[in-house]
Every structure is written in structure tokens, then in C-alpha cells.
Design a protein around this motif. Structure first.
Motif, short mmCIF file in Angstrom:
data_model
loop_
_atom_site.label_atom_id
_atom_site.label_comp_id
_atom_site.label_asym_id
_atom_site.label_seq_id
_atom_site.Cartn_x
_atom_site.Cartn_y
_atom_site.Cartn_z
N THR A 1 0.81 -1.22 0.00
CA THR A 1 0.00 0.00 0.00
C THR A 1 0.84 1.27 0.00
OG1 THR A 1 -0.16 -0.14 2.39
CG2 THR A 1 -1.97 -1.09 1.13
N THR B 1 2.47 2.15 -2.23
CA THR B 1 2.35 2.66 -3.60
C THR B 1 1.33 3.79 -3.69
OG1 THR B 1 2.34 1.81 -5.88
CG2 THR B 1 0.54 1.09 -4.47
N VAL B 2 0.37 3.85 -2.73
CA VAL B 2 -0.58 4.96 -2.72
C VAL B 2 -0.50 5.78 -1.43
CG1 VAL B 2 -2.24 4.08 -4.39
CG2 VAL B 2 -2.40 3.35 -2.00
N CYS B 3 0.55 5.57 -0.61
CA CYS B 3 0.67 6.45 0.58
C CYS B 3 2.10 6.97 0.73
CB CYS B 3 0.13 5.79 1.84
SG CYS B 3 0.90 4.24 2.32
N GLN C 1 1.14 12.88 -0.89
CA GLN C 1 0.28 12.63 -2.05
C GLN C 1 -0.30 13.92 -2.62
OE1 GLN C 1 0.04 9.83 -3.68
NE2 GLN C 1 1.28 8.67 -2.25
N ASN D 1 -1.05 0.85 -9.76
CA ASN D 1 -2.02 1.59 -10.56
C ASN D 1 -1.56 1.80 -11.99
OD1 ASN D 1 -4.50 2.29 -9.08
ND2 ASN D 1 -3.00 3.03 -7.59
N PHE E 1 -8.24 2.62 -4.64
CA PHE E 1 -7.62 2.87 -5.95
C PHE E 1 -8.59 3.70 -6.80
CE2 PHE E 1 -4.32 -0.78 -6.65
CZ PHE E 1 -3.61 -0.32 -5.56
#
Lengths: 569, 438
Positions: free
Chosen positions: B118, B120-122, B262, B331, B353
């Protein structure tokens, strides 16, 4: 288990006094045996080859939090060296900080069977053990760091030796540690405030104790506990011009002290990566080798051992619990800097470094590492290391051996340095014509290290009864002339037997072995004061509870091997 | 008789509080009370007791109808899916233990998958920044015992890490911080007036997305160089005051969250924040730490690190480990249609996502391993319910400061349920059979 007879090799074993004689080595049920004990052995033809006990590395950084920082923050370290898995091999990669799989494979291919992780922050012991658990083949142990631990500082300041001993016993057991490591005593605690202790007499902020008192006190505790290994020191003032005086002062702290143990260990103190501690001059402009003064001392005092910390002229990743040093280094080279201060215990820093043959100081450092070995009178007390990965990666040991065994090879290297003449002027290397023999190399890489670790009853020799750890190298000492053959042969063992099993054959990994994880359980008398102090510190100052601190042997260790010591008398 | 289990580790956020006490029924099957935990942590324990909990794997047919299947069928479907795919994505790993992560990595290696967590998105951007400039940091106990200047940048621990301030950063009295919060200065940088910001000595209410500018301005102010009248909506004097506050501290810590990882500039923000920390070390002691979210996202990065050398976005499909965020990140792979199967364990991409990625998952052979029915399971072909790690299963987890703690088993899982690790081991065995690997 299978039986093996390794026939007709040139055997080098300083423990047995065998110096290149042709002999057969027999292995049965995981141990070395007399060849008469074999009934139906598989024969390994070692004719024209060199046979030694498997290598034992006394000091390398191969597992734990700072090592993994090195891996994760240097993707560039994985360029061009990734290997696909094959057979029993997992995928592997990494140059100066290889993945755990590559670490196991590369050591095995060098004929090494045992490697000690040289600095374990106790709060991160679980992490260190997780990495060792995943490292194939090698028998391993880890040294928890004690030189900046608040319990130790407070007890020593109050001269409460029994409490120091009880605490050491508790911490070794709780972290499943092997020996007492000391890194920049006091200086790393001072780093909690951005400060340092540059000499062994600088008082530690708040704790009001000196590095000299810390080292001497821990040595006394180590001997009272009768531990297998001695204290393992990285003293203050590492890497600074003129620091040889600090090093000699550290050595002198232990004059007259006698070892006290049942493990055959003869030293009271091991000093690590002495190359980094042997500099004269007072600036980088006039830094020079003081290997002569250092080795004069070491040669005349047999109650200490040391390892080299040879610079290999590679790009690498430095990592040490000497937190202030790593800050100093990042100020010097302006490369990326990771630091972790660990509550109540220690700190660590990581900085990439390039030992360039085009930089004068790097050449001088390279020369000093070799000089220390070439000036050593007793190879059973002076060991080959690169302080992996600090002065260079461990898989350069065969290259270091080449330089030590061949004056021609080191002169060729010297000539290739950009500032060769200045390096010659600041060092002794070109004047040293000694070429070490395989017998001496065997002492410096297995017999001596096993003895210093208190593990001579397991490793380091081919004496019957010891572990069946045998390395066979495709190197004929009678005919080999080209020094390059040394590096090639010792990088690619023809065979490695580990615990009586073939794990390397023709340079290829054929088994992941059955590794052991070594730790020391030193029993002391019950000490309610220390129990109370531990509980209080955990309640008030730690951020994990006391009950969550201990490393669970069953979960985190592969084949735990407990070495018991009784210090209750 | 009930019993109290002590020293329980909370498997919710990266704070990984390990002082919980849980009252369980005599037979060890029911959790009755949870003490010391925050409301979210308490819910995590109590939720494992839900009466409508899923206990049997379910598969979804093409019409969207679910039917129960056996665990053996679930193992076989998962193994076949991973072996048949050219480039499967194995995503998640942040809400499970390191033992499960390690087994998952071994499967990924054999089938040639991409393993991503995770981050990858935080905090993936943080990991990239660390690769650029390093990270001077410390353990949370150093903060408790030494720190007198605390910065929260783009994070809101009052809500997201509810016990962070009381256990580690603002309120506790440590060895050298006997006055607790009274001797600490707290600075919050956030465009919103959060509950954390309301507690601060200084709240720099920055203009949205202008973190890079303000961080640069602080570096300028620390050096004593001139600044424009305002930067990112903050007056020059405030910036200079904050710089002076930090420099005059004995030990400075900057905590930062997804509000800065982000937003625009992403990893460049963190480069600058780390550089500010480096600069402060010229004057005093300073450290910086990401506020990691899931309780073991840090552990996934560690295990991937020692096994493959990279902390996330690890592409094993070519037979060796490759790492290239933006290319090998979940993603990007999904949206480019580069993966042909999706395995999710220990996270919920269906909820987090972008919809374009979730649509892709819905079109592919896919497995969701999770104790709960989640938005991810809704789009997957197989949902495999498992025991709760940290509640019904022990195992190692890494706190936000990388300190590993062994989570504890508090109660038995419902009969017949397997853990993440057990399920993965069964899949591994089946994968080896299919691939003919020893």
C-alpha cells in the motif's frame, strides 16, 4: 547422513599444524572423523587442490535494520548484478549490500560457513534474527551493542559490577545475542544531542562517565561472565587523521588483563577494522599510515586480537552504530545520509561511499589495511575482514588475499592509483616484501577467528570431532604462479561441505544447508535490583513493553544453538 | 471466569501500541472488553466477533452470483490463476504479518508476479525520497525521551493515529523531558484546521499544495537568508519564528503524512522536508519520520528489502527483481492493462484505488484474501476469508519507526478458518506442484 572422503588435497590447518601436506579428510554424520571411521564414502578428488576448514568471519554487517536501510535506500546498488533463481537458489541481487540470499550464496562460494553479524541494536534484535533466519547456509550469530546502553552507563558509573553482569546476561538471553559489542563508547549516546566523544577520556553528556571506563568495565564484566568471545571494540575517533593515538590508548586499557573462559579464547579484547583507526597526521592533507606503531603494539601484547577492515577500492555503503561518524561522513562527501537513534541503547548511520583509486586518501587507506596484515607476527590474532560493507564488500576477501600473498599484485594495484607516489610516501606498503602463505591465510580466516570467538571446538580446523565444514579450492600451491588465480579460486570454491553436506559443487550452490543460529546463555545469580531496574525503565522510558521485548526463539530463529555459560560461582 | 491478556499489540495503525489489555471469555473464544486502545483499535478487536462474519470462501460467477466453495477449491483457483498468468499483480500485504509477506514473496518469485504494497498509494513517495536524500530518523522512544520540538506536517494524528501524541510525541514525560508537553513546542502545518492543528503552539495554515515552497522557505529561514513577505500564504515573520523555534530546540522531530506525500510535488516535497531536517542537524539534533498508516506496511517494505532489495513495486516477472515506480507500481500496471491477474491480501484497493484501476481488477481473474467482505471482494472472482492477524494469529509487524514487535494471538479463530500464512503456504505448495518445482 552421507560420508565423504576428500582425497589427496593440499591441506592447510594451523590448528593441526598441517602446512600444505597431502592428506585425506573424512566427514561422517556432519562431523570431521578419522578416515578409518568411514565405511562407504563418496570420494571427492581434491588432487591438485587446496583444502581448508570452512571460513569463519568474525565481523561483517550482513543482517539487521541498518543493513536493510542500505538495501532499500540504494536501488542503484542492484544495477547489473541481479541473478535469477535456479535450482535451490532464490533470486539474488545487490552489490555492496546484497539480499540475504545473495549473502548466503556468495559466502558459501568463497568457502565460508560461519559469519557473525557485528552490531545488533537490541530493540531491533527481532529484525536481525528475521534476516539471519532467511539467510541460507551460513551459521550465524549477532553481537548486541552495549557501549552506549543506559543501564551499562549507569551501573558502571556507580561501579556496580554485579549489576552490569546481570544486565548483560539478561540482554544476551533476551535478544539471543552472542557477544558484547562496543561501538564508539559514549560517543553514540552523545550523538543523541548531536555531540560526540572524540577521545576515550571525553565525558559522556549527562551520564558523566568516560569511554575508557565503559570499555574497561565491560571487559571486566565479560571476563567475570566467562563468555566465549571477548568484548568486541570499535573505539572512539574512527576515521580521523591522527586517531592512532586514540587506538593505542584503547589498547593500553587492557594491559595485564587475563582471559577467563572455558572456550579456548586467549584474548580479553578484540579490536575491529583497525585500518580505520591507524591514521597519523593532523588533516586529510598530511594523513599517513601508523600501521607500524599499531602493529608493534599488537605484536607484543598477546591478550588481544584484531581484524583489518581492508579497503577494496570499490563503491560501497558504509553503515555503523557510530552515529556521529556517519554524520561527519555525509558532511564530507555530501551523499545521502540515513540515521536512526535507538532509545536507551544506540544509534546508527548509513552513507554510500566511493573508495576511488583516484583519491589519495583512499589509496592510503587501501595500503594501511594490507600493511597491518603484513606486519603481523601472529596470524592467529590478526584477521582478514573488510568490515563489510564499510571498507568494501565481503566478496573481495579473495582479492585481499591476492594482495597479501603477492607483492607483484599489490604493486600492480599501487601503480594504478592516480597518486601512487604520494600513497607510497605516506605508507609502508611498497617496502614490505612479505608474501603471506596459505597457512597464514588459513589462520587469518578460519583457525584464528574460530578461536577468538570461542568456537574452536566447532569450526576453524579439520580436527576430528569438529563440524564437517570443509572448503576445497581449485588452487594448486605447488604450481600456481599467477596471483589472479588466487582471487579466482577463492571466489569459487570447488566444494563446500557445511555440517557434513555438500552445499557448493564446482562453484554452484547445490543445497541451502541446515544453518544454525548461535547465541550465548550466561547464567548469573538472581539479581532483584536489575530485575526492578529493567521493569522501571520499560515502564517509563521504552516504547515497547518489557513482555514484548524478548525474541521468540521458535518464531525468529532457524536451528537455534544455545551456548551455555555458568557464571553463578 | 474471564481472563485478561496483557501486552497485546494493536493491529490497526503504524503506531503499533503494544500495551493493550483484552478481556476474553474463559474458553478463549470471545473478546469481551479491550482496554488502553483507541476507538479504532478497539473496534478492530471487537469486529472479529461479528456474528455475520464470513467463514467460507466464496466464488462469483459471471452473472455476479456468489456461491460457497471449499478451501481446497480456493487454494486451487488461486494457484492456477497465478501460474496461468503471464504477469500477475500481488498487491496489499500491509495488514498482515511478515511471515505471510515472506510466503507471498516466495509465491511471487515462482510465478513471476509483481509484488506491491500500500505504500504505492501512501508513503511510496517517501521511500523514493529516501532513495534520493536518505533519512535522519530515530525511534519513537527517542522522541518521548528527548524531543522538545514537534512538527506535524500534512497529518492529523488526533484522528488517524489517535494515541501517537499521548504515547510518544506530545504528552509523555520521558527521561530528558520531565515536563511532558509543557516543555514541548508543537507546530502543525495543514491547510485545514484539524483537531491536531487546534492543539498546536503554531498552526501554519498553508495554502493547499504549496508544501514545497514552505519547506524551501523554512530552509532559507534556518540559514538566516531573506524571504519574500509571504510564502504559501504564511507571513515571513511566522516562518522566521518557526525556524528559530526549531533551531533553538534540543531535539526536533518532523512527522509527516499523506497530506504532503500525495499532494503536488509528491516525493520532491519529502526530499525538501528531509533536507530541512539535515540542515537543522547543523544547529541542533533533528529527525524526521513518516506517519505510516497500516500496522505492518513498514514490515512489507522490510521483508521485500532483505529478500529482493527494494521496498515496494517489485517486479519479478522477468526472473530477477526490477524496481521502477511509475512503471512497476500497481495503478500504472492496472491502468495500462499490463497485468493479467490480481491477488489482493491485507488491503482494500477496491476502496482506495482510482475507479479506472478497480474496473480493471473487475475484468481480470482475481482473488481477495480478507477477513471482511470489502469493496475489493465485490469486484474479485474469489473471496477467501481468513483469521485476523494480531487478534487470532500472532506474527511479526514493524512499527512506523521500523521497530519490529511480535503481535499476539488473543482468541481462537472460528473453527475451520485458516490464517493468511496458512492459506499462502497451501497456495505455495500447489504452485510448486503445478510448476513442477522442488
Amino acid at each position: 547422513m552421507a560420508e565423504y572422503l576428500i582425497k589427496n588435497g593440499f591441506v592447510f590447518d594451523p590448528v593441526l599444524g598441517i602446512n600444505g601436506d597431502k592428506a585425506d579428510i573424512a566427514v561422517k554424520d556432519g562431523k570431521i572423523v578419522e578416515s578409518t571411521a568411514l565405511s562407504n564414502p563418496q570420494v571427492i578428488d581434491a588432487a591438485g587442490k587446496t583444502v581448508m576448514a570452512a571460513g569463519v568471519d568474525i565481523h561483517a554487517h550482513v543482517a539487521g535494520p541498518k543493513v536493510n536501510v542500505g538495501r532499500n535506500f540504494r536501488p542503484e546498488d542492484k544495477l547489473f548484478n541481479c541473478e535469477a533463481g535456479k535450482g535451490v537458489r532464490r533470486m539474488a541481487g545487490g552489490f555492496s549490500v546484497p539480499t540475504v540470499f545473495r549473502t548466503g550464496y556468495l559466502y558459501a562460494r568463497m568457502g565460508y560457513g560461519t559469519v557473525m553479524e557485528a552490531a545488533m541494536p537490541p530493540l531491533y534484535a527481532r529484525h536481525t534474527h528475521e534476516e539471519m533466519r532467511d539467510t541460507p547456509i551460513l551459521d550465524q550469530g549477532a553481537y548486541p551493542v552495549f557501549g552506549n546502553n543506559w543501564f551499562v552507563l549507569e551501573y558502571l558509573k556507580n561501579n556496580e559490577m554485579e549489576n552490569v553482569e546481570a544486565y548483560i546476561s539478561w540482554l544476551l538471553r533476551t535478544t539471543r545475542g552472542y557477544a558484547i559489542k562496543i561501538v564508539n563508547p559514549g560517543g553514540t549516546e552523545a550523538w543523541g544531542w548531536g555531540l560526540n566523544c572524540n577521545s576515550i577520556h571525553d565525558p559522556v553528556p549527562y551520564f558523566d562517565i568516560t569511554p575508557a571506563q565503559i570499555m574497561k568495565g565491560l571487559m571486566d564484566a565479560n571476563e567475570a561472565l566467562r563468555l566465549p568471545h571477548s568484548i568486541h571494540i570499535h573505539t572512539n575517533n574512527l576515521g580521523n587523521p591522527g586517531n592512532f593515538e586514540t587506538t593505542l590508548e584503547t589498547f593500553k586499557l587492557f594491559e595485564g588483563a587475563k582471559p577467563n573462559n572455558d572456550f579456548g579464547r586467549k584474548q580479553v579484547m578484540h579490536h575491529t577494522h583497525v585500518q580505520f583507526h591507524s591514521y597519523g597526521g593532523d588533516s586529510w592533507a598530511n594523513v599517513e599510515s601508523k600501521a607500524d606503531e599499531i602493529m608493534n603494539y599488537v605484536n607484543s601484547h598477546d591478550n588481544m586480537t584484531m581484524d583489518l577492515g581492508c579497503v577494496t577500492l570499490d563503491e560501497t555503503t558504509t553503515m555503523t552504530a557510530d552515529g556521529p561518524f556517519e554524520h561527519h561522513l555525509t558532511e564530507l562527501n555530501h551523499l545521502k545520509w540515513a540515521n536512526t537513534d535507538v532509545e536507551l541503547e544506540t544509534a546508527a548511520g548509513v552513507v554510500p561511499y566511493v573508495y576511488s583509486p583516484n583519491i589519495k586518501v583512499c589509496g592510503i587507506q587501501w595500503a594501511i589495511g594490507l600493511e597491518l596484515a603484513l606486519m603481523a607476527k601472529d596470524p592467529m590474532r590478526v584477521f582478514i575482514t573488510t568490515d563489510h560493507p564499510n571498507a568494501g564488500p565481503f566478496f573481495r576477501y579473495p582479492r585481499v588475499m591476492k594482495w597479501l600473498m603477492s607483492q607483484k599484485a599489490r604493486e600492480a594495484q599501487m601503480d594504478s592509483l592516480k597518486w601512487a607516489e604520494k600513497v607510497r610516501g605516506a605508507t609502508f606498503l611498497s617496502g614490505l616484501d612479505r608474501e603471506l602463505t596459505l597457512y597464514e591465510i588459513a589462520a587469518m580466516t578460519r583457525a584464528g577467528t574460530a578461536q577468538a570467538l570461542g568456537l574452536a571446538d566447532m569450526y576453524g580446523s579439520l580436527k576430528p570431532g569438529l563440524q564437517g565444514d570443509v572448503a576445497v579450492y581449485d588452487y594448486n600451491p605447488e604450481t600456481a604462479e599467477d596471483p589472479e588465480l588466487i582471487e579466482k579460486a577463492f571466489s569459487n570454491a570447488a566444494y563446500l561441505l557445511k555440517g557434513g553436506e555438500v552445499v557448493v559443487k564446482d562453484g554452484e550452490i547445490v543445497s541451502n544447508g541446515n544453518k544454525k543460529t548461535l547465541w550465548v546463555d550466561a547464567k548469573v545469580n538472581d539479581n532483584p535490583q536489575v530485575r526492578r531496574d529493567i521493569t522501571e525503565k520499560f515502564l517509563r522510558y521504552y516504547t515497547v513493553t518489557e513482555a514484548n521485548y524478548e525474541v521468540n526463539e521458535k518464531v525468529f530463529m532457524k536451528n537455534p544453538y544455545r551456548i551455555e555459560v555458568d557464571a553463578t560461582q | 471466569m474471564t481472563k485478561i491478556v496483557t501486552d497485546v499489540v494493536c493491529p490497526f495503525c503504524g503506531t503499533l501500541c503494544d500495551d493493550l489489555e483484552v478481556k476474553v471469555s474463559d474458553d478463549g473464544t470471545q473478546i469481551l472488553e479491550v482496554y488502553n486502545a483507541c476507538v479504532i483499535g478497539t473496534e478492530k478487536f471487537l469486529h472479529s466477533q461479528a456474528k455475520d462474519r464470513l467463514k467460507v470462501p466464496q466464488m462469483q460467477d459471471e452473472e455476479g452470483n456468489w456461491k460457497d466453495v471449499s478451501i481446497d477449491d480456493a487454494v486451487d483457483y488461486t494457484a492456477q490463476m497465478l501460474c496461468n498468468a503471464k504477469k500477475p499483480l500481488m498487491y496489499g500485504w500491509s495488514s498482515t504479518n511478515c511471515e505471510a509477506q515472506s510466503t507471498g514473496n516466495e509465491i511471487a518469485e515462482i510465478v513471476g508476479a509483481v509484488v506491491d504494497n500500500t505504500a504505492t498509494v501512501c508513503h511510496g513517495t517517501t521511500l523514493i525520497a529516501v532513495q534520493d536524500v536518505g533519512v535522519p530518523s530515530c525511534t519513537l522512544g527517542e522522541v518521548k525521551n528527548r524531543a522538545d520540538r514537534i512538527v506535524f506536517w500534512g497529518c492529523n494524528p488526533a484522528h488517524a493515529h489517535p494515541r501517537h501524541m499521548s504515547r510518544y510525541s506530545i504528552f509523555p514525560r520521558g527521561f530528558f523531558t520531565g515536563k511532558g508537553h509543557k516543555a514541548r513546542k508543537m507546530v502543525v502545518v495543514d491547510p485545514r484546521s484539524t483537531d491536531t492543528a487546534k492543539m498546536a503552539d503554531v498552526h501554519m495554515q498553508i495554502e493547499q499544495g504549496r508544501d514545497y515552497e514552505l519547506l524551501s522557505a523554512l530552509r532559507v529561514a534556518v540559514r538566516g537568508a531573506p524571504l519574500p513577505e509571504t510564502v504559501a500564504g504564511i507571513p515571513r515573520e511566522t516562518i522566521q519564528d518557526v525556524a528559530e523555534t526549531l533551531k533553538s530546540g534540543r531535539f526536533v522531530v518532523i512527522f509527516f503524512g499523506m497530506g504532503v506525500t500525495q499532494t503536488l510535488s509528491k516525493n520532491h516535497n519529502i526530499d525538501m522536508a528531509i533536507s530541512l531536517t539535515r540542515d537543522l542537524n547543523e544547529y541542533t539534533k533533528a529527525a524526521i519520520m513518516p506517519m505510516r498508516g497500516h500496522y505492518n506496511v513498514t514490515g512489507s517494505g522490510q521483508v521485500l528489502g532483505w529478500q529482493f532489495g527494494f521496498p515496494f513495486c517489485v517486479d519479478l516477472s522477468r526472473g530477477f527483481a526490477r524496481y521502477n515506480p511509475g512503471d512497476s507500481s500497481s495503478n500504472d500496471l492496472l491502468r495500462r492493462g499490463e497485468v493479467d491477474a490480481v491477488f489482493v491480501l491485507g488491503s482494500d484497493p477496491g476502496a482506495h484505488f482510482p475507479i479506472s484501476s478497480v474496473k480493471k481488477i473487475a475484468q481480470l481473474p482475481s482473488v481477495c484474501v480478507d477477513p471482511h467482505h470489502t469493496p475489493t471482494s465485490a469486484v474479485c472472482k474469489l473471496h477467501m476469508p481468513v483469521a485476523f492477524v494480531g487478534v487470532e494469529e500472532a506474527g511479526c509487524a514493524y512499527r512506523m519507526d521500523n521497530v519490529p514487535i511480535e503481535t499476539r494471538k488473543v482468541v481462537e479463530a472460528p473453527e475451520g478458518m485458516v490464517s493468511d500464512e496458512e492459506f499462502l503456504k497451501m497456495v505455495l505448495t500447489r504452485v510448486k506442484e503445478i510448476k513442477g518445482v522442488a
